[in-house]
Design a protein around this motif. Structure first.
Motif, PDB file in Angstrom:
ATOM      1  N   PRO A 374     -19.986   5.100 -12.131  1.00  0.00           N
ATOM      2  CA  PRO A 374     -18.975   4.371 -10.931  1.00  0.00           C
ATOM      3  C   PRO A 374     -19.843   2.568 -10.960  1.00  0.00           C
ATOM      4  O   PRO A 374     -21.045   2.613 -10.959  1.00  0.00           O
ATOM      5  N   ASN A 375     -19.480   1.299 -10.559  1.00  0.00           N
ATOM      6  CA  ASN A 375     -19.573   0.538  -9.408  1.00  0.00           C
ATOM      7  C   ASN A 375     -19.983   1.096  -8.573  1.00  0.00           C
ATOM      8  O   ASN A 375     -21.571   0.540  -7.993  1.00  0.00           O
ATOM      9  N   LEU A 376     -19.734   1.229  -8.019  1.00  0.00           N
ATOM     10  CA  LEU A 376     -19.862   1.967  -6.344  1.00  0.00           C
ATOM     11  C   LEU A 376     -19.177   3.290  -5.577  1.00  0.00           C
ATOM     12  O   LEU A 376     -18.543   3.941  -6.086  1.00  0.00           O
ATOM     13  N   SER A 377     -19.626   4.173  -4.431  1.00  0.00           N
ATOM     14  CA  SER A 377     -19.332   4.918  -4.379  1.00  0.00           C
ATOM     15  C   SER A 377     -18.111   4.713  -2.616  1.00  0.00           C
ATOM     16  O   SER A 377     -19.161   3.690  -2.153  1.00  0.00           O
ATOM     17  N   ALA A 378     -17.711   5.494  -1.927  1.00  0.00           N
ATOM     18  CA  ALA A 378     -17.185   5.648  -0.749  1.00  0.00           C
ATOM     19  C   ALA A 378     -17.001   7.230  -0.478  1.00  0.00           C
ATOM     20  O   ALA A 378     -17.271   7.969  -1.244  1.00  0.00           O
ATOM     21  N   PRO A 379     -16.302   7.242   0.749  1.00  0.00           N
ATOM     22  CA  PRO A 379     -16.412   8.514   1.396  1.00  0.00           C
ATOM     23  C   PRO A 379     -15.133   9.582   0.662  1.00  0.00           C
ATOM     24  O   PRO A 379     -14.524   8.688   0.928  1.00  0.00           O
ATOM     25  N   GLY A 380     -15.478  10.098   0.243  1.00  0.00           N
ATOM     26  CA  GLY A 380     -14.073  10.990  -0.420  1.00  0.00           C
ATOM     27  C   GLY A 380     -14.618  12.318  -0.881  1.00  0.00           C
ATOM     28  O   GLY A 380     -13.524  13.457  -0.967  1.00  0.00           O
ATOM     29  N   VAL A 381     -15.311  12.933   0.204  1.00  0.00           N
ATOM     30  CA  VAL A 381     -14.993  14.489   0.924  1.00  0.00           C
ATOM     31  C   VAL A 381     -14.247  14.755   1.941  1.00  0.00           C
ATOM     32  O   VAL A 381     -15.313  14.767   2.967  1.00  0.00           O
ATOM     33  N   ASP A 382     -14.173  15.947   1.519  1.00  0.00           N
ATOM     34  CA  ASP A 382     -13.361  16.470   3.183  1.00  0.00           C
ATOM     35  C   ASP A 382     -12.868  15.318   4.083  1.00  0.00           C
ATOM     36  O   ASP A 382     -12.833  15.275   5.323  1.00  0.00           O
ATOM     37  N   VAL A 383     -12.038  14.418   3.330  1.00  0.00           N
ATOM     38  CA  VAL A 383     -10.898  13.069   3.576  1.00  0.00           C
ATOM     39  C   VAL A 383      -9.935  13.251   4.343  1.00  0.00           C
ATOM     40  O   VAL A 383      -9.010  13.730   4.053  1.00  0.00           O
ATOM     41  N   VAL A 384      -9.710  13.692   5.554  1.00  0.00           N
ATOM     42  CA  VAL A 384      -8.341  13.555   7.030  1.00  0.00           C
ATOM     43  C   VAL A 384      -7.143  12.324   6.407  1.00  0.00           C
ATOM     44  O   VAL A 384      -7.790  11.351   7.523  1.00  0.00           O
ATOM     45  N   ALA A 385      -6.143  12.517   5.868  1.00  0.00           N
ATOM     46  CA  ALA A 385      -5.344  11.921   5.960  1.00  0.00           C
ATOM     47  C   ALA A 385      -3.711  12.335   5.674  1.00  0.00           C
ATOM     48  O   ALA A 385      -3.947  13.478   5.783  1.00  0.00           O
ATOM     49  N   ALA A 386      -2.854  11.727   5.747  1.00  0.00           N
ATOM     50  CA  ALA A 386      -1.531  12.150   5.247  1.00  0.00           C
ATOM     51  C   ALA A 386      -0.875  12.533   4.053  1.00  0.00           C
ATOM     52  O   ALA A 386      -1.406  12.497   3.478  1.00  0.00           O
ATOM     53  N   ILE A 387       0.023  13.793   4.380  1.00  0.00           N
ATOM     54  CA  ILE A 387       0.630  14.773   3.503  1.00  0.00           C
ATOM     55  C   ILE A 387       2.763  14.347   4.008  1.00  0.00           C
ATOM     56  O   ILE A 387       2.915  13.935   5.639  1.00  0.00           O
ATOM     57  N   PRO A 388       3.169  14.691   2.800  1.00  0.00           N
ATOM     58  CA  PRO A 388       4.565  14.711   3.737  1.00  0.00           C
ATOM     59  C   PRO A 388       4.913  15.355   4.471  1.00  0.00           C
ATOM     60  O   PRO A 388       3.982  16.305   4.443  1.00  0.00           O
ATOM     61  N   GLY A 389       5.800  15.031   5.163  1.00  0.00           N
ATOM     62  CA  GLY A 389       6.375  16.842   6.877  1.00  0.00           C
ATOM     63  C   GLY A 389       5.419  15.779   7.442  1.00  0.00           C
ATOM     64  O   GLY A 389       6.003  16.412   8.392  1.00  0.00           O
ATOM     65  N   ASN A 390       4.740  14.241   7.735  1.00  0.00           N
ATOM     66  CA  ASN A 390       4.114  14.186   9.136  1.00  0.00           C
ATOM     67  C   ASN A 390       3.479  15.145   9.578  1.00  0.00           C
ATOM     68  O   ASN A 390       2.850  15.299  10.311  1.00  0.00           O
ATOM     69  N   ARG A 391       2.234  15.632   8.305  1.00  0.00           N
ATOM     70  CA  ARG A 391       1.361  16.337   8.289  1.00  0.00           C
ATOM     71  C   ARG A 391      -0.219  15.563   7.666  1.00  0.00           C
ATOM     72  O   ARG A 391       0.110  14.723   7.240  1.00  0.00           O
ATOM     73  N   TYR A 392      -1.028  15.822   7.977  1.00  0.00           N
ATOM     74  CA  TYR A 392      -2.516  15.814   7.714  1.00  0.00           C
ATOM     75  C   TYR A 392      -2.818  16.604   6.829  1.00  0.00           C
ATOM     76  O   TYR A 392      -2.288  18.251   6.697  1.00  0.00           O
ATOM     77  N   ALA A 393      -4.238  16.892   5.948  1.00  0.00           N
ATOM     78  CA  ALA A 393      -4.708  17.280   5.028  1.00  0.00           C
ATOM     79  C   ALA A 393      -6.158  16.785   4.853  1.00  0.00           C
ATOM     80  O   ALA A 393      -6.252  15.722   5.088  1.00  0.00           O
ATOM     81  N   ARG A 394      -6.812  17.944   4.952  1.00  0.00           N
ATOM     82  CA  ARG A 394      -8.151  17.890   4.148  1.00  0.00           C
ATOM     83  C   ARG A 394      -8.023  18.014   2.565  1.00  0.00           C
ATOM     84  O   ARG A 394      -8.476  19.103   2.399  1.00  0.00           O
ATOM     85  N   MET A 395      -8.649  16.412   2.353  1.00  0.00           N
ATOM     86  CA  MET A 395      -9.233  16.623   1.057  1.00  0.00           C
ATOM     87  C   MET A 395     -10.430  16.053   0.376  1.00  0.00           C
ATOM     88  O   MET A 395     -11.027  15.019   1.165  1.00  0.00           O
TER      89      MET A 395
END
Length: 454
Positions: A374-395
């Motif tokens: 790739p050209n560059l990298s960014a944080p992408g391990v165990d990222v907490v963010a939204a999922i449907p149903g007003n929930r959050y998940a770690r992906m």
């Protein structure tokens, strides 16, 4: 890669559509950037006013479509095959479609495509013309996150209080830090649950496209969880990099395969891209400002190369995930993330080590000069963010790293409007502020020029 019997997609080269030059024609892709943002912006292909650009494209595409059943005449006003190198604005400006496209063809002026709803075409006659490529309605798969790392977590307020949004802190941001005002981020994904608290008060445009490229819905929904997660990393209120940016989400990955993983079709992807490029989301302004894409198969596939380039010519950048097959070794990166016309993003962890699933290696079409991705990298391990149903998940995945870069791009454009409409200058701006990245100690994985910094 699978095909379907639902017709074809014809893409037309931007030099035929616009008479413009390739902005990213040099061997190194975005690494062959100019020494300053100002110079990059100044040398971007001369932009036509959006209405004129789209009108010219529509005229050319309509003429090609209307002549498909009469190949000897459809390029009559464009010039003979031998004149292809001289195609340019003076000729294109005088083109008027001789008739409307047949009923089983639809013109997508934003990405320079014709969707053909028939199962047979005179491919030899079409390919005899310059600047035209034809593809069946291929399946295009999502860049799936590292599913072993997906767990439901607490509500966003609790997550923020516990400082779980490490991906923001790592790039120099804090939860809810303002940024991205006035910018429209486009997302090609599974959709979005716009009722989630992360999108409260935000403008969210939505269209769902079917496998033949038709609009099948305008009420926001997520066919899975991926699109909501991605959108919230880009522009969520508490977990997003650009909480003040707005969103235009094209649901184009909506069909489950035998394993329940979502994919889309080429017509679906092209139609979603076209909507993001040419729809008037804001008064007096066509299209979004940047597109986030986490889709594509393994290996270099050229089926989206031309629409990406046509979008660039219209001034719209694409930031794309490089893929999550890094554990298989080098060279499994996917398209469009491995195009020289996109900004490709890999994933890193909290220690600035390249994730072992993040793809890498040289890329490029067979027989042409290769370039690193790739050209560059960014944080992408165990990222907490939204999922449907007003929930959050770690992906975990390059799909999580990519919208973080897209959100930072929105912040840059909001702070410096000179970057708007100039993809190369935007890419150069993002590549100019990187922190060191370490290759993975086991796979010697390649993480690009560095890790993004806001």
């Amino acid at each position: 890669m699978s095909t379907t019997d639902s017709g074809y997609v014809i893409f037309v080269d931007e030099s035929v559509l616009d008479g413009s030059v390739e902005m990213f024609g040099m061997a190194g892709g975005v690494f062959a950037a100019l020494p300053s943002e100002a110079e990059a912006a100044a040398t971007t292909a001369e932009a036509l006013p959006p209405e004129e650009l789209l009108s010219r494209r529509h005229a050319v595409l309509s003429q090609i479509a209307s002549g498909i059943d009469n190949p000897s005449t459809r390029f009559e006003t464009l010039g003979a095959v031998g004149d292809a190198a001289t195609f340019g604005l003076p000729k294109i400006a005088s083109i008027e479609p001789q008739s409307e496209p047949p009923a089983d063809m639809r013109v997508l002026a934003g990405v320079g495509a014709i969707l053909v709803d028939r199962d047979e075409l005179d491919l030899e006659a079409i390919y005899s013309q310059p600047g035209v490529s034809v593809y069946p309605n291929l399946e295009v798969h999502m860049v799936h996150p590292d599913m072993d790392a997906v767990i439901d977590v607490a509500e966003g307020a609790a997550a923020a209080a516990d400082d779980q949004f490490w991906h923001l802190r790592k790039v120099g941001l804090s939860s809810g830090q303002s940024g991205g005002q006035g910018i429209m981020i486009g997302v090609l994904d599974t959709g979005i649950d716009d009722s989630h608290a992360e999108f409260t008060g935000k403008v969210v445009h939505f269209r769902e496209f079917g496998k033949d490229g038709q609009v099948v819905g305008s009420n926001a929904r997520d066919a899975g969880t991926h699109g909501t997660h991605v959108s919230s990393i880009a522009a969520g209120r508490t977990c997003g990099a650009a909480p003040d940016a707005d969103l235009a989400v094209a649901a184009v990955l909506t069909t489950p395969d035998a394993q329940g993983r979502l994919f889309g079709y080429l017509k679906q992807i092209a139609a979603g891209m076209d909507w993001l490029v040419q729809h008037q989301f804001r008064p007096g302004r066509r299209g979004v400002d940047v597109v986030n894409a986490s889709l594509g198969g393994s290996g270099y596939q050229d089926y989206l190369e031309q629409p990406v380039l046509n979008g660039l010519t219209a001034g719209i950048s694409m930031i794309a995930a490089i893929g999550n097959d890094g554990r298989r070794g080098a060279g499994f990166h996917g398209s469009p993330g491995n195009y020289r016309t996109t900004l490709s993003v890999g994933a890193s962890d909290a220690n600035d080590v390249t994730a072992n699933f993040s793809d890498w290696q040289l890329s490029g079409p067979d027989g042409r000069i290769q370039y690193p991705v790739p050209n560059l990298s960014a944080p992408g391990v165990d990222v907490v963010a939204a999922i449907p149903g007003n929930r959050y998940a770690r992906m975990s995945g390059t799909s999580m790293a990519t919208p973080l870069v897209t959100g930072i791009a929105a912040r840059r454009m909001s702070a410096n409007p000179a970057l708007l409409g100039h993809p190369r200058a935007l890419f150069l701006s993002l590549l100019s502020t990187l922190d060191p990245i370490q290759p993975h100690p086991y796979s010697r994985n390649y993480g690009g020029a560095g890790r993004i910094r806001a």
